[in-house]
Write an enzyme that holds these catalytic residues in place. Structure first.
Site, PDB file in Angstrom:
ATOM      1  CD  GLN A 113      -3.180  -4.255   6.711  1.00 46.09           C
ATOM      2  OE1 GLN A 113      -3.298  -3.218   6.081  1.00 46.09           O
ATOM      3  NE2 GLN A 113      -3.777  -5.355   6.133  1.00 46.09           N
TER       4      GLN A 113
ATOM      5  CG  ASP B  85      -9.888  -0.483   4.417  1.00 46.46           C
ATOM      6  OD1 ASP B  85      -9.486  -0.801   3.351  1.00 46.46           O
ATOM      7  OD2 ASP B  85      -9.303  -1.163   5.468  1.00 46.46           O
TER       8      ASP B  85
ATOM      9  CE  LYS C 153      -3.700  -2.528   2.049  1.00 45.88           C
ATOM     10  NZ  LYS C 153      -4.297  -3.118   3.202  1.00 45.88           N
TER      11      LYS C 153
END
Ligand code: NAP
Length: 302
Positions: free
Chosen positions: A97, A120, A53
């Site tokens: 995460q 997200d 990422k």
């Protein structure tokens, strides 16, 4: 032979669009978009994902900042870092995460992220916005699947779609996005009675069960479009000797299904790269919104 839905190729093309979008808005915004990636603990797969990422951010011109906390960090300390990132004007997107180490609950911590910075798309408010068809950051994996289907010109209106898996991360938002595109959607899960009977009805079959090689020829109608979200590393072949790594596979037995499907995603190189790209899209869209810029990426927000 099925058309290969190539996520790597589409992700590369979308990165070019992101670069152009950032270049066009940079002067008015006065700074590049910023993504903060918060990692807790030492899950090795997460380390690899975070590195991917951060590299992707660098390729398109997003500034990324990482925060890595030890696995025993109390929830209050994680919450304090999230609060700091919420208040940081150089941060447009925050990614927590997953999975979190034992002892930390995902839901309450995800709920602390400013919904406008929810890179997200997993905040309760943003899942609600998706359900209502309102604008907002979208869950990255299903949004990536929608972009792949659109790019390949797969007709969804009136199509029979089956999603295997009902997680909040993938299955549920996937079903909502397919429904918003006018597909007729069914969701299967571990208690579904005759999975093959249901999945054989699908014109579009999205598999996110997290079960290696679950779906084979007996589950798929000839001419169906098959999207494999699963990703697993199989144990290495003992004959391959010490240090050998097993091959990657998905939830679908690719070799069995590919000869008679209309289109199929490979693993790796299908959904995975698109998930990372959609994280970048959510961040750039949030940056543009904060600075009153036009949004040329609206087609990527299903
Ligand atoms: P998850 O939270 O474990 O959910 C799995 C879902 O599949 C559950 O709803 C479960 O049903 C259902 N399921 C399990 N076994 C089944 C079976 N035999 N038949 C039918 N349904 C079954 O997993 P997830 O987070 O959604 O992720 C799914 C997979 O996608 C994993 O392999 C994950 O690594 C992968 N993934 C990939 C990406 C990517 O970028 N490529 C991103 C995210 C996830 P119940 O609800 O009844 O338990």
């Amino acid at each position: 032979m099925a058309v290969r839905l190539d996520g790597r190729q589409l992700a590369t093309a979308l990165e070019e669009r992101l670069k152009t979008t950032i270049a066009a808005g940079l002067e008015q915004a006065g700074r590049p978009p910023g993504l903060a990636v918060l990692r807790v603990g030492d899950d090795p797969a997460s380390g690899v994902y975070v590195a991917h990422k951060e590299k992707a951010c660098a390729r398109v011109g997003i500034t990324s900042q990482g925060a890595h906390l030890a696995s025993g960090t109390p929830a209050a300390e994680v919450a304090a870092v999230i609060a700091r990132l919420n208040a940081d004007p150089s941060v447009d997107g925050i990614l927590l995460q997953l999975p979190l180490p034992k002892g930390l609950e995902e839901g309450p911590l995800l709920g602390l992220i400013d919904p406008e910075k929810d890179a997200d798309g997993l905040h309760t408010l943003n899942l609600g916005r998706l359900a209502k068809g309102e604008n907002g950051p979208r869950s990255c994996t299903p949004a990536g699947v929608m972009a792949l289907l659109r790019e390949a010109g797969i007709p969804l209106a009136g199509a029979r779609a089956v999603v295997v898996g009902r997680s909040l991360l993938v299955g549920q938002p996937m079903a909502l996005m397919l429904q918003a595109a006018d597909a007729t959607v069914s969701i299967a899960h571990s208690r579904t009675r005759d999975l093959a009977e249901l999945t054989r009805q699908a014109d579009v079959l999205v598999v996110a069960a997290g079960r290696p090689l679950l779906i084979g020829a007996e589950h798929v109608k000839p001419g169906a479009v098959v999207v494999d979200v699963g990703i697993h590393r199989l144990p290495p072949d003992p004959a391959a000797g010490p240090g050998a790594r097993g091959r990657l596979c998905g939830d679908v037995r690719y070799g069995e299904v590919e000869p008679f499907a209309a289109a199929i995603t490979p693993v790796p190189g299908g959904v995975g790269p698109m998930t990372v790209t959609m994280l970048l899209v959510n961040t750039v869209v949030a940056w543009g919104r904060r600075h009153g810029l036009d949004n040329p990426l609206a087609d990527l927000v299903p």
